[in-house]
Design a protein around this motif. Structure first.
Motif, mmCIF file in Angstrom:
data_model
loop_
_atom_site.group_PDB
_atom_site.id
_atom_site.type_symbol
_atom_site.label_atom_id
_atom_site.label_comp_id
_atom_site.label_asym_id
_atom_site.label_seq_id
_atom_site.Cartn_x
_atom_site.Cartn_y
_atom_site.Cartn_z
ATOM 1 N N CYS A 79 146.180 116.107 22.850
ATOM 2 C CA CYS A 79 147.038 114.881 22.745
ATOM 3 C C CYS A 79 147.913 114.451 23.968
ATOM 4 C CB CYS A 79 147.929 115.103 21.592
ATOM 5 S SG CYS A 79 148.895 116.813 21.630
ATOM 6 N N PHE A 80 148.796 113.343 23.821
ATOM 7 C CA PHE A 80 149.425 113.155 24.912
ATOM 8 C C PHE A 80 150.825 114.083 24.644
ATOM 9 C CE2 PHE A 80 147.302 109.767 26.521
ATOM 10 C CZ PHE A 80 147.982 109.461 27.982
ATOM 11 N N LYS A 81 151.540 114.106 25.774
ATOM 12 C CA LYS A 81 152.958 114.539 25.564
ATOM 13 C C LYS A 81 153.831 113.717 26.090
ATOM 14 C CE LYS A 81 151.422 118.996 25.339
ATOM 15 N NZ LYS A 81 151.718 119.981 24.255
ATOM 16 N N SER A 82 155.162 113.658 25.593
ATOM 17 C CA SER A 82 156.205 112.771 25.966
ATOM 18 C C SER A 82 157.529 113.759 25.933
ATOM 19 C CB SER A 82 156.369 111.871 25.033
ATOM 20 O OG SER A 82 156.985 112.170 23.673
ATOM 21 N N TYR A 83 158.368 113.140 26.789
ATOM 22 C CA TYR A 83 159.910 113.663 26.756
ATOM 23 C C TYR A 83 160.738 112.558 26.900
ATOM 24 C CZ TYR A 83 159.663 113.624 31.698
ATOM 25 O OH TYR A 83 159.198 113.317 33.320
ATOM 26 N N SER A 84 162.186 112.637 26.646
ATOM 27 C CA SER A 84 163.118 111.697 26.772
ATOM 28 C C SER A 84 163.700 111.802 28.149
ATOM 29 C CB SER A 84 163.886 111.608 25.482
ATOM 30 O OG SER A 84 164.510 112.610 25.403
ATOM 31 N N TYR A 85 164.361 110.764 28.529
ATOM 32 C CA TYR A 85 165.487 110.764 29.797
ATOM 33 C C TYR A 85 166.186 109.687 29.588
ATOM 34 C CZ TYR A 85 162.301 107.146 31.621
ATOM 35 O OH TYR A 85 161.623 106.015 32.008
ATOM 36 N N GLU A 86 167.543 110.105 30.148
ATOM 37 C CA GLU A 86 168.367 108.883 30.189
ATOM 38 C C GLU A 86 168.266 107.698 31.200
ATOM 39 O OE1 GLU A 86 172.431 110.607 30.555
ATOM 40 O OE2 GLU A 86 172.217 111.785 28.801
ATOM 41 N N THR A 87 168.365 106.519 30.650
ATOM 42 C CA THR A 87 168.017 105.624 31.592
ATOM 43 C C THR A 87 169.085 105.120 32.632
ATOM 44 O OG1 THR A 87 168.907 103.936 29.857
ATOM 45 C CG2 THR A 87 166.583 104.376 29.837
ATOM 46 N N GLY A 88 170.443 105.750 32.240
ATOM 47 C CA GLY A 88 171.355 105.054 32.943
ATOM 48 C C GLY A 88 172.283 104.220 32.662
ATOM 49 N N THR A 89 171.773 103.423 31.411
ATOM 50 C CA THR A 89 172.420 102.219 30.760
ATOM 51 C C THR A 89 173.145 103.088 29.445
ATOM 52 O OG1 THR A 89 170.519 101.581 29.713
ATOM 53 C CG2 THR A 89 171.274 100.385 31.677
ATOM 54 N N TYR A 90 173.985 102.357 28.841
ATOM 55 C CA TYR A 90 175.026 102.896 27.783
ATOM 56 C C TYR A 90 175.022 101.882 26.743
ATOM 57 C CZ TYR A 90 175.620 106.857 31.017
ATOM 58 O OH TYR A 90 175.853 107.673 31.735
ATOM 59 N N SER A 91 174.670 102.349 25.486
ATOM 60 C CA SER A 91 175.227 101.698 24.277
ATOM 61 C C SER A 91 176.565 101.918 23.708
ATOM 62 C CB SER A 91 173.978 101.688 23.296
ATOM 63 O OG SER A 91 174.118 103.199 22.922
ATOM 64 N N TYR A 92 176.592 101.365 22.774
ATOM 65 C CA TYR A 92 178.127 101.575 22.262
ATOM 66 C C TYR A 92 178.712 103.150 21.783
ATOM 67 C CZ TYR A 92 182.383 100.860 19.443
ATOM 68 O OH TYR A 92 183.604 100.886 18.880
ATOM 69 N N TYR A 93 177.370 103.774 21.457
ATOM 70 C CA TYR A 93 177.831 105.196 20.997
ATOM 71 C C TYR A 93 177.423 106.085 21.860
ATOM 72 C CZ TYR A 93 178.932 103.025 16.366
ATOM 73 O OH TYR A 93 179.400 102.317 15.411
ATOM 74 N N ASP A 94 176.113 105.862 22.679
ATOM 75 C CA ASP A 94 175.772 106.992 23.577
ATOM 76 C C ASP A 94 174.907 106.217 24.447
ATOM 77 O OD1 ASP A 94 175.021 109.587 24.225
ATOM 78 O OD2 ASP A 94 174.083 110.059 22.392
ATOM 79 N N SER A 95 174.431 106.805 25.551
ATOM 80 C CA SER A 95 173.460 106.423 26.648
ATOM 81 C C SER A 95 172.079 106.238 26.077
ATOM 82 C CB SER A 95 173.557 107.843 27.622
ATOM 83 O OG SER A 95 172.988 109.081 27.291
ATOM 84 N N ASP A 96 171.455 105.258 26.764
ATOM 85 C CA ASP A 96 170.195 104.960 26.336
ATOM 86 C C ASP A 96 169.325 105.957 26.943
ATOM 87 O OD1 ASP A 96 170.973 102.773 24.869
ATOM 88 O OD2 ASP A 96 170.761 101.319 26.393
ATOM 89 N N VAL A 97 168.069 106.268 26.154
ATOM 90 C CA VAL A 97 167.119 106.978 26.611
ATOM 91 C C VAL A 97 165.707 106.314 26.524
ATOM 92 C CG1 VAL A 97 168.391 108.991 25.832
ATOM 93 C CG2 VAL A 97 166.643 107.873 24.357
ATOM 94 N N ASP A 98 164.711 106.653 27.341
ATOM 95 C CA ASP A 98 163.519 106.172 27.264
ATOM 96 C C ASP A 98 162.486 107.264 27.344
ATOM 97 O OD1 ASP A 98 161.536 104.491 27.466
ATOM 98 O OD2 ASP A 98 162.064 103.406 29.083
ATOM 99 N N TYR A 99 161.048 107.088 27.377
ATOM 100 C CA TYR A 99 160.387 108.218 27.163
ATOM 101 C C TYR A 99 158.872 108.003 28.248
ATOM 102 C CZ TYR A 99 162.160 109.381 22.717
ATOM 103 O OH TYR A 99 162.914 109.921 21.708
ATOM 104 N N GLU A 100 158.854 109.351 28.920
ATOM 105 C CA GLU A 100 157.950 109.651 30.023
ATOM 106 C C GLU A 100 156.732 110.152 28.929
ATOM 107 O OE1 GLU A 100 156.074 109.473 33.685
ATOM 108 O OE2 GLU A 100 158.381 108.642 33.012
#
Length: 244
Positions: A79-100
């Motif tokens: 299979c593929f692998k993925s991990y999350s990382y912070e994008t540097g932008t922030y929503s109301y409650y928390d920092s936004d994340v994206d996936y590699e």
């Protein structure tokens, strides 16, 4: 000197050389030729001579092995692998994340082997097999395991497992997908089945940046009546776009 002028000059000069001298020239040029062109050159010469040639047992075994490997991918064993990382932008409650996304080592080896075999199959005019392998790459249901960011986490713990769309991973396969797509389009043209335009349309929806004219640089067989094909293709393409 540009390519066009070079070809004209070369053609003119070769007219004045004997067959023996041309053969000697080719042998000298082969010394400067990258090794990845050797098989192409031999296949091209055999084709020009009208000789019949087939893939050997080793290539056939490799083809069957890859078919079996993709069954394991489809079943989620590889299979593929993925991990999350912070994008540097922030929503109301928390920092936004994206996936590699990235292929596991086993999957990366399968994809690279498939890419290399597609190119060889086209050299041997095994167009149906080349199409089969390309469509395995783009149509397989890939499973993805979410792990920790390997920069900070070396535990190999799997936090989640899910099916991932090809659109999310297509730029992270470890192969040149656009070039592979051109080999598949060339194979569709040479195979000349009734559904070739529909198939090519589906390929180009995935590989949007390719120029279909580049298929003229693929394979050892020249595409006969390419202008006619291209005219029919552009008409088909326009009809598809107008239906949207």
């Amino acid at each position: 000197m540009n390519e066009e002028n070079f070809k004209k000059e070369l053609s003119k000069e070769l007219d004045n050389l004997s067959t023996v001298k041309i053969k000697n020239l080719i042998n000298k040029l082969v010394d400067k030729l990258p090794t990845n062109y050797y098989e192409y050159l031999i296949c091209k010469i055999k084709y020009l001579k009208g000789e019949k040639y087939n893939i050997d047992d080793n290539l056939l075994k490799e083809y069957n092995r890859i078919l079996n490997d993709f069954k394991k991918v489809e079943d989620g064993e590889i299979c593929f692998k993925s991990y999350s990382y912070e994008t540097g932008t922030y929503s109301y409650y928390d920092s936004d994340v994206d996936y590699e996304y990235y292929p596991s080592r086993a999957l990366e080896e399968i994809l690279i082997d498939t890419y290399e075999l597609i190119k060889k199959l086209v050299l041997y005019r095994e167009y149906g097999k080349a199409i089969t392998l390309f469509e395995l790459i783009i149509n397989t249901n890939y499973t993805c395991e979410e792990v920790g960011n390997p920069e900070y986490d070396d535990s190999n713990e799997v936090y989640d497992t899910y099916e991932v769309s090809f659109a999310l991973i297509k730029n992270n396969l470890g192969i040149d997908l656009n070039e592979t797509c051109l080999y598949a389009i060339y194979s569709q043209i040479m195979n000349n089945k009734s559904d070739k335009f529909e198939k090519i349309w589906n390929y180009i929806k995935i590989c949007r940046s390719i120029d279909i004219n580049e298929v003229l640089n693929i394979g050892i067989e020249e595409i006969e009546n390419f202008d006619k094909f291209y005219s029919e293709w552009t008409k088909f393409e326009e009809e598809k776009k107008n239906k949207k």
